[in-house]
Design an enzyme around this catalytic site. Sequence first.
Site, mmCIF file in Angstrom:
data_model
loop_
_atom_site.group_PDB
_atom_site.id
_atom_site.type_symbol
_atom_site.label_atom_id
_atom_site.label_comp_id
_atom_site.label_asym_id
_atom_site.label_seq_id
_atom_site.Cartn_x
_atom_site.Cartn_y
_atom_site.Cartn_z
ATOM 1 N N ASN A 131 79.517 117.523 -23.648
ATOM 2 C CA ASN A 131 80.483 118.531 -24.128
ATOM 3 C C ASN A 131 80.107 119.150 -25.460
ATOM 4 O O ASN A 131 79.484 118.483 -26.271
ATOM 5 C CB ASN A 131 81.860 117.880 -24.241
ATOM 6 C CG ASN A 131 82.537 117.825 -22.898
ATOM 7 O OD1 ASN A 131 82.433 118.760 -22.115
ATOM 8 N ND2 ASN A 131 83.214 116.713 -22.632
ATOM 9 N N ASP A 159 86.846 117.893 -12.951
ATOM 10 C CA ASP A 159 88.163 118.551 -12.915
ATOM 11 C C ASP A 159 88.540 118.885 -11.470
ATOM 12 O O ASP A 159 89.687 118.724 -11.051
ATOM 13 C CB ASP A 159 88.122 119.832 -13.757
ATOM 14 C CG ASP A 159 87.506 119.573 -15.120
ATOM 15 O OD1 ASP A 159 88.129 118.868 -15.910
ATOM 16 O OD2 ASP A 159 86.371 120.041 -15.364
ATOM 17 N N HIS A 187 85.305 123.921 -19.042
ATOM 18 C CA HIS A 187 85.649 122.500 -18.916
ATOM 19 C C HIS A 187 86.334 122.087 -20.226
ATOM 20 O O HIS A 187 85.724 121.497 -21.117
ATOM 21 C CB HIS A 187 84.408 121.642 -18.650
ATOM 22 C CG HIS A 187 84.699 120.177 -18.830
ATOM 23 N ND1 HIS A 187 85.479 119.463 -17.964
ATOM 24 C CD2 HIS A 187 84.354 119.304 -19.803
ATOM 25 C CE1 HIS A 187 85.598 118.218 -18.398
ATOM 26 N NE2 HIS A 187 84.929 118.090 -19.514
HETATM 27 P P1 NAX Z 1 78.170 107.974 -24.873
HETATM 28 O O1 NAX Z 1 78.408 108.165 -26.322
HETATM 29 O O2 NAX Z 1 78.482 106.663 -24.229
HETATM 30 O O3 NAX Z 1 76.641 108.288 -24.547
HETATM 31 C C1 NAX Z 1 75.981 109.420 -25.018
HETATM 32 C C2 NAX Z 1 74.535 109.035 -25.205
HETATM 33 O O4 NAX Z 1 73.817 110.209 -25.541
HETATM 34 C C3 NAX Z 1 74.306 108.017 -26.322
HETATM 35 O O5 NAX Z 1 73.592 106.903 -25.809
HETATM 36 C C4 NAX Z 1 73.497 108.802 -27.355
HETATM 37 O O6 NAX Z 1 72.541 107.989 -28.021
HETATM 38 C C5 NAX Z 1 72.824 109.848 -26.458
HETATM 39 N N1 NAX Z 1 72.334 111.026 -27.171
HETATM 40 C C6 NAX Z 1 72.882 111.657 -28.240
HETATM 41 N N2 NAX Z 1 72.092 112.677 -28.626
HETATM 42 C C7 NAX Z 1 71.049 112.705 -27.768
HETATM 43 C C8 NAX Z 1 69.898 113.521 -27.662
HETATM 44 N N3 NAX Z 1 69.655 114.502 -28.547
HETATM 45 N N4 NAX Z 1 69.020 113.274 -26.674
HETATM 46 C C9 NAX Z 1 69.231 112.265 -25.806
HETATM 47 N N5 NAX Z 1 70.291 111.441 -25.868
HETATM 48 C C10 NAX Z 1 71.205 111.667 -26.832
HETATM 49 O O7 NAX Z 1 78.935 109.170 -24.150
HETATM 50 P P2 NAX Z 1 79.325 109.325 -22.608
HETATM 51 O O8 NAX Z 1 80.653 108.729 -22.381
HETATM 52 O O9 NAX Z 1 78.181 108.884 -21.771
HETATM 53 O O10 NAX Z 1 79.535 110.908 -22.516
HETATM 54 C C11 NAX Z 1 78.452 111.797 -22.646
HETATM 55 C C12 NAX Z 1 78.951 113.234 -22.741
HETATM 56 O O11 NAX Z 1 79.646 113.611 -21.554
HETATM 57 C C13 NAX Z 1 79.932 113.476 -23.893
HETATM 58 O O12 NAX Z 1 79.567 114.682 -24.535
HETATM 59 C C14 NAX Z 1 81.258 113.641 -23.177
HETATM 60 O O13 NAX Z 1 82.151 114.428 -23.928
HETATM 61 C C15 NAX Z 1 80.812 114.328 -21.920
HETATM 62 N N6 NAX Z 1 81.744 114.325 -20.790
HETATM 63 C C16 NAX Z 1 81.751 115.423 -20.003
HETATM 64 C C17 NAX Z 1 82.544 115.525 -18.877
HETATM 65 C C18 NAX Z 1 82.519 116.752 -18.022
HETATM 66 O O14 NAX Z 1 83.312 116.793 -17.075
HETATM 67 N N7 NAX Z 1 81.683 117.756 -18.273
HETATM 68 C C19 NAX Z 1 83.474 114.426 -18.520
HETATM 69 C C20 NAX Z 1 83.118 113.117 -19.121
HETATM 70 C C21 NAX Z 1 82.592 113.175 -20.529
HETATM 71 O O15 NAX Z 1 83.680 113.224 -21.412
#
Ligand code: NAX
Length: 326
Positions: A131, A159, A187
């Site tokens: 996001n 969604d 989203h």
């Molecule tokens: P987490 O914080 O558990 O995992 C994210 C991971 O990304 C971490 O391990 C972090 O080290 C890694 N990361 C950060 N910067 C990076 C980069 N430059 N290159 C590679 N890896 C990187 O989050 P999680 O619960 O897995 O959610 C991930 C993303 O999905 C968030 O942005 C969240 O808001 C988004 N979502 C999107 C949804 C959608 O429907 N589009 C729904 C679910 C979720 O909320």
Amino acid sequence: MKSPVTVTVTGAAGQIGYALLFRIASGDMLGKDQPVILNLLEITPAMGALEGVAMELNDCAFPLLQGLNPTDDAERAFDKCDYGLLVGAMPRKQGMERKDLLSANGGIFGPQGKALNKGASRDVKVLVVGNPANTNALIASANAPDLDPSCFNAMMRLDHNRAISQLAEKTGAATTDISGVTIWGNHSSTQFPDLYHAKVGGAEALSKIDEEWYKDDFIPTVQQRGAAIIKARGASSAASAASAAIDHMRNWALGTEGSEWVSMAVPADGSYGIEPGIMFGYPCTCANGKYEIVQGLDLNDFAKEKIAATEAELREERAAVEHLLS
Ligand code: NAX
């Protein structure tokens, strides 16, 4: 058996990554006859945790998993990438303005777009989950000028699935009896979950529910489901988000069924009056590895108003990252 394809997952050591990787490797996403090479991208401090995830993937001895490459180097991760699931993103920290969040994510999705541009397959399919997903997808696409913008999508499918589940529960139908649901726009909480063309077991959904429930209950429930999960679970949606990403990619790669459509955020192309320049959630069908926006749906005044509001939010997000788009 087909020859292997390369699937890149970013944020692979995160909670969505943990729910996603094992399903990709077991064939849920691309089919039980499609071997995969998994390239896993993380930031350097998370490489230890990623190593643990890689060990577990190996321990499953998945027949379809023909290669596993954990890395903190985006160019290596996206080299020869056929399918990219961009999950890793910068979370909103306390005191952070929306604008700062958008810019911070630009610092991730700009370079990843460039790495895709350099090394990915020319018909790569990239799904942005991290996001703010729609605008992150826009940034990645703008930084990949040699890839067709239609190579980039953002995820509305969670969604969409939430809307199907809510409607099924209310009407006592099975989720498989429900069709014609659309999530328009962003989203975010401005998304418009549209039931005006939805069917329950072949009948108009709105003949089975009253409009008051639809407007006052269903729409806010779907829009705010992410926050409700955080409140209940103490952590954001992970397994359902991973499942939605699997659904999105499977449909994009292998097609949708019959006349059924799904919700995908794709580059706006003027359809339904949404001019290019943003990634917009639309009803889409897929065939032969391509998506198509469903045309010709009538929109009433309520729908038009809701769609205009979510479009306005996406245009504002775009304005905040304009400097990252060239
Ligand atoms: P987490 O914080 O558990 O995992 C994210 C991971 O990304 C971490 O391990 C972090 O080290 C890694 N990361 C950060 N910067 C990076 C980069 N430059 N290159 C590679 N890896 C990187 O989050 P999680 O619960 O897995 O959610 C991930 C993303 O999905 C968030 O942005 C969240 O808001 C988004 N979502 C999107 C949804 C959608 O429907 N589009 C729904 C679910 C979720 O909320």
